[in-house]
Design a protein around this motif. Sequence first.
Motif, PDB file in Angstrom:
ATOM      1  N   ASP A 131     -36.631   2.595  45.696  1.00  0.00           N
ATOM      2  CA  ASP A 131     -35.893   2.510  44.596  1.00  0.00           C
ATOM      3  C   ASP A 131     -34.958   3.805  44.885  1.00  0.00           C
ATOM      4  N   TYR A 132     -35.382   4.780  45.370  1.00  0.00           N
ATOM      5  CA  TYR A 132     -34.708   5.830  45.381  1.00  0.00           C
ATOM      6  C   TYR A 132     -33.556   6.019  46.435  1.00  0.00           C
ATOM      7  N   VAL A 133     -33.324   5.020  47.731  1.00  0.00           N
ATOM      8  CA  VAL A 133     -32.424   4.779  48.431  1.00  0.00           C
ATOM      9  C   VAL A 133     -31.432   3.786  47.666  1.00  0.00           C
ATOM     10  N   LYS A 134     -32.096   2.846  46.847  1.00  0.00           N
ATOM     11  CA  LYS A 134     -30.984   2.022  46.228  1.00  0.00           C
ATOM     12  C   LYS A 134     -30.281   2.870  45.262  1.00  0.00           C
TER      13      LYS A 134
ATOM     14  N   ASN B 275     -29.598   6.127  45.090  1.00  0.00           N
ATOM     15  CA  ASN B 275     -28.810   6.898  45.714  1.00  0.00           C
ATOM     16  C   ASN B 275     -28.212   6.668  47.203  1.00  0.00           C
ATOM     17  N   PRO B 276     -27.101   5.741  47.240  1.00  0.00           N
ATOM     18  CA  PRO B 276     -26.879   5.071  48.544  1.00  0.00           C
ATOM     19  C   PRO B 276     -26.239   6.248  49.416  1.00  0.00           C
TER      20      PRO B 276
ATOM     21  N   GLN C  51     -31.723  14.931  52.169  1.00  0.00           N
ATOM     22  CA  GLN C  51     -32.145  14.407  50.619  1.00  0.00           C
ATOM     23  C   GLN C  51     -32.996  13.352  51.070  1.00  0.00           C
ATOM     24  N   LEU C  52     -32.696  12.581  51.606  1.00  0.00           N
ATOM     25  CA  LEU C  52     -33.687  11.162  52.091  1.00  0.00           C
ATOM     26  C   LEU C  52     -34.937  11.847  52.639  1.00  0.00           C
ATOM     27  N   LYS C  53     -34.879  12.541  53.695  1.00  0.00           N
ATOM     28  CA  LYS C  53     -36.170  13.245  54.249  1.00  0.00           C
ATOM     29  C   LYS C  53     -36.767  13.848  52.985  1.00  0.00           C
ATOM     30  N   ALA C  54     -36.321  14.968  52.441  1.00  0.00           N
ATOM     31  CA  ALA C  54     -36.931  15.400  51.210  1.00  0.00           C
ATOM     32  C   ALA C  54     -37.713  14.486  50.302  1.00  0.00           C
TER      33      ALA C  54
END
Length: 72
Positions: free
Chosen positions: A41-44, A46-47, A53-56
């Motif tokens: 959901d986060y990746v979707k 926040n493309p 940011q993804l790692k965090a």
Amino acid sequence: MRSAKHKFNMSSSKPSKLCAKNKLLYFVCIFQAQTILKICDYVKKNPRASQAQLKAEVEKEITAFAQQVSQL
């Protein structure tokens, strides 16, 4: 495939006839699926997120997962 908005409801599908070891595994699997859905959901949402940011976000969700499992 389930959408990221899907929430697992542990109270609606209680594993009442499972042994304690299987109940533990059941809840670990639910927590794992919830964690994966939250990350998706986060990746979707926040493309354009940076690798940092993804790692965090992944680290945050894995830490939350570990806390849930340790409380079982």
